[in-house]
Design an enzyme around this catalytic site. Structure first.
Site, PDB file in Angstrom:
ATOM      1  N   THR A  13       0.844  -1.160  -0.036  1.00 47.03           N
ATOM      2  CA  THR A  13       0.161   0.080   0.404  1.00 47.03           C
ATOM      3  C   THR A  13       1.108   1.155   0.172  1.00 47.03           C
ATOM      4  O   THR A  13       0.280   2.248  -0.256  1.00 47.03           O
ATOM      5  CB  THR A  13      -0.947  -0.322   1.417  1.00 47.03           C
ATOM      6  OG1 THR A  13      -1.719  -0.776   0.556  1.00 47.03           O
ATOM      7  CG2 THR A  13      -1.674   0.702   1.260  1.00 47.03           C
ATOM      8  N   TYR A  26      -8.159   0.911  -4.011  1.00 48.25           N
ATOM      9  CA  TYR A  26      -7.358   0.746  -4.332  1.00 48.25           C
ATOM     10  C   TYR A  26      -6.243  -0.122  -4.793  1.00 48.25           C
ATOM     11  O   TYR A  26      -6.355  -0.777  -4.368  1.00 48.25           O
ATOM     12  CB  TYR A  26      -6.434   2.366  -3.468  1.00 48.25           C
ATOM     13  CG  TYR A  26      -5.466   1.124  -2.208  1.00 48.25           C
ATOM     14  CD1 TYR A  26      -6.263   0.864  -0.969  1.00 48.25           C
ATOM     15  CD2 TYR A  26      -4.549   0.226  -2.418  1.00 48.25           C
ATOM     16  CE1 TYR A  26      -5.764   0.258  -0.003  1.00 48.25           C
ATOM     17  CE2 TYR A  26      -3.707   0.052  -1.311  1.00 48.25           C
ATOM     18  CZ  TYR A  26      -4.702  -0.188  -0.008  1.00 48.25           C
ATOM     19  OH  TYR A  26      -4.217  -0.897   0.891  1.00 48.25           O
ATOM     20  N   SER A  59       1.331  -7.715  -0.993  1.00 50.36           N
ATOM     21  CA  SER A  59       1.438  -8.322   0.568  1.00 50.36           C
ATOM     22  C   SER A  59       0.719  -9.593   0.177  1.00 50.36           C
ATOM     23  O   SER A  59       1.230 -10.335   0.628  1.00 50.36           O
ATOM     24  CB  SER A  59       2.917  -7.758   1.447  1.00 50.36           C
ATOM     25  OG  SER A  59       1.387  -7.716   2.395  1.00 50.36           O
ATOM     26  N   THR A  92       1.384  -4.354   4.311  1.00 49.40           N
ATOM     27  CA  THR A  92       1.482  -4.721   5.603  1.00 49.40           C
ATOM     28  C   THR A  92       0.470  -5.860   5.702  1.00 49.40           C
ATOM     29  O   THR A  92       1.002  -6.721   7.140  1.00 49.40           O
ATOM     30  CB  THR A  92       0.393  -3.743   6.656  1.00 49.40           C
ATOM     31  OG1 THR A  92      -0.465  -3.542   6.358  1.00 49.40           O
ATOM     32  CG2 THR A  92       1.940  -2.872   6.769  1.00 49.40           C
ATOM     33  N   ASP A  93       0.025  -6.846   5.660  1.00 46.42           N
ATOM     34  CA  ASP A  93      -0.932  -8.007   5.003  1.00 46.42           C
ATOM     35  C   ASP A  93      -0.034  -9.515   6.124  1.00 46.42           C
ATOM     36  O   ASP A  93      -0.098  -9.452   6.592  1.00 46.42           O
ATOM     37  CB  ASP A  93      -1.331  -7.878   3.663  1.00 46.42           C
ATOM     38  CG  ASP A  93      -2.852  -7.823   4.060  1.00 46.42           C
ATOM     39  OD1 ASP A  93      -2.744  -6.353   4.265  1.00 46.42           O
ATOM     40  OD2 ASP A  93      -3.429  -7.314   2.543  1.00 46.42           O
ATOM     41  N   LYS A 165       0.149  -8.248  13.423  1.00 48.67           N
ATOM     42  CA  LYS A 165      -0.891  -6.688  12.775  1.00 48.67           C
ATOM     43  C   LYS A 165      -2.520  -7.238  12.871  1.00 48.67           C
ATOM     44  O   LYS A 165      -3.107  -8.274  13.087  1.00 48.67           O
ATOM     45  CB  LYS A 165      -1.255  -7.211  10.994  1.00 48.67           C
ATOM     46  CG  LYS A 165      -1.711  -5.984  10.341  1.00 48.67           C
ATOM     47  CD  LYS A 165      -1.992  -5.689   8.776  1.00 48.67           C
ATOM     48  CE  LYS A 165      -2.755  -4.740   8.176  1.00 48.67           C
ATOM     49  NZ  LYS A 165      -2.802  -4.846   6.937  1.00 48.67           N
ATOM     50  N   GLU A 286      -4.135 -27.764  29.009  1.00 45.94           N
ATOM     51  CA  GLU A 286      -4.850 -29.476  28.585  1.00 45.94           C
ATOM     52  C   GLU A 286      -4.843 -30.576  28.067  1.00 45.94           C
ATOM     53  O   GLU A 286      -5.325 -32.116  27.667  1.00 45.94           O
ATOM     54  CB  GLU A 286      -6.540 -28.325  28.216  1.00 45.94           C
ATOM     55  CG  GLU A 286      -7.477 -27.491  29.054  1.00 45.94           C
ATOM     56  CD  GLU A 286      -8.222 -26.742  29.056  1.00 45.94           C
ATOM     57  OE1 GLU A 286      -9.402 -27.760  28.946  1.00 45.94           O
ATOM     58  OE2 GLU A 286      -8.446 -25.822  28.542  1.00 45.94           O
TER      59      GLU A 286
END
Ligand code: GLU
Length: 329
Positions: A13, A26, A59, A92-93, A165, A286
């Site tokens: 981005t 975008y 990404s 950023t993904d 993120k 557990e």
């Protein structure tokens, strides 16, 4: 003499454009790195800058092929005496995955700083230019040596192990919820609060020497009444390991647990991670990990647990050895 920083652009981005400054839609990875560099004021006061367009993808399309080549390129650049640090621009993904991958495969103490943006370059109040400015300031600072791969976004400095993120659209998306921030950087003025706790870069035992492909590891997201046959499907498709994004402290339902234990008996590495965004996954709470031969992911979220297991499987290792890696990376 000013430090020398190379900016390697992979897309995202930060290089995205839209027809108007107020629309949400975008396209990622449209702008060339040299255009981006020219629009950030006073960058040249921080360092001598070189720009390299490495890839130009959102990404969501980051691949292991690109990651391997990126790690090799950065290793090669950082051997050069005249280069003091590298900045990588990235969507950023999947930034946390690439950051963690590089943190384990870069073999230099010199700073490697990743940055990106939540708003495209053309947006009202775009965050990319200041993020890039701050990332260069961090990469150019001698105090950044030995900190491992970092992510600089929204005035914060995160280490690659700790960040994730957390918000789909906000500029305050990256948090390091368990370990906290490495530091902050405000208009280029930086302060560190701590160093990284885990092994990284020069202390990492992982190497990409001679590696051209990586073993398949899948992630299975736990949900109420989850079907166990997703595990069969994964193994039949060639997975050598499976990360369960489990409920709470890495739990799974009884049928999945039985299936996972069966696969572990056959040598498939089963990592118990969590779909919960923060906290550690602890052994033998557990689930009896000793009997089932499962591995607890400790603090690593499913995406990063997968990266660590993929690199771990480049060499023959026992369950115990893989568990130890999760405590030290
Ligand atoms: N899908 C985009 C990417 O990861 C959006 C996220 C961003 O860069 O902020 O490239």
């Amino acid at each position: 003499m000013k430090p020398s920083v190379t900016i390697i652009a992979t897309g995202g981005t930060i290089a995205g454009t839209a027809p108007s400054s107020t629309q949400a839609g975008y396209t990622s990875g449209k702008l060339d790195i040299n255009n981006l560099i020219q629009t950030v004021p006073n960058l040249e006061r921080l360092a001598r800058i070189d720009g390299e367009q490495f890839s130009n993808v959102g990404s969501q399309d980051m691949s292991f092929e690109i990651m391997i080549n990126l790690a090799r390129r950065i290793n090669k650049l950082l051997i050069e005496e005249k280069i003091d640090g590298v900045v990588v621009t990235h969507g950023t993904d999947t930034m946390e995955e690439t950051a963690f991958f590089l943190n384990l495969t870069i073999k230099s103490p010199k700073p490697v700083v990743m940055t990106g943006a939540m708003r495209p370059f053309t947006a009202l109040s775009a965050d990319g230019p200041l993020n890039l400015y701050n990332a260069v300031a961090v990469a150019a600072d001698p105090r950044s040596c030995g900190q491992g791969v970092m992510v600089v976004m929204n005035d914060r400095i995160h280490d690659a192990h700790s960040l994730s993120k957390t918000n789909t659209t906000s500029v305050e998306t990256f948090l390091s919820p368990v370990n906290g921030l490495l530091g902050t950087v405000i208009y280029g003025a930086l302060q560190y609060y701590r160093g990284p706790f885990q092994n990284h870069t020069t202390s990492s035992e992982f190497s990409l020497k001679g590696v051209d492909s990586l073993p398949r590891v899948d992630i299975i997201y736990a949900c109420a009444d989850m079907p166990p046959d997703l595990i069969d499907c994964s193994v039949a498709s060639g997975a050598k390991g499976i990360v369960i994004a489990g409920y709470g402290n890495g739990n799974m339902n009884e049928t999945t647990l039985k299936k996972a234990a069966q696969m572990a008996q056959q040598g498939i590495f089963i990592i118990r991670s969590s779909r919960v965004p923060t906290g550690r996954v602890v052994r033998n709470v557990e689930v009896d990990d000793d009997i089932n031969q499962f591995i607890a992911s400790d603090e690593l979220n499913p995406a990063k647990a997968r990266i660590l297991l993929i690199l771990a499987l480049l060499k023959k290792r026992s369950f115990q050895q893989v568990q130890d890696l999760f405590y030290s990376y």
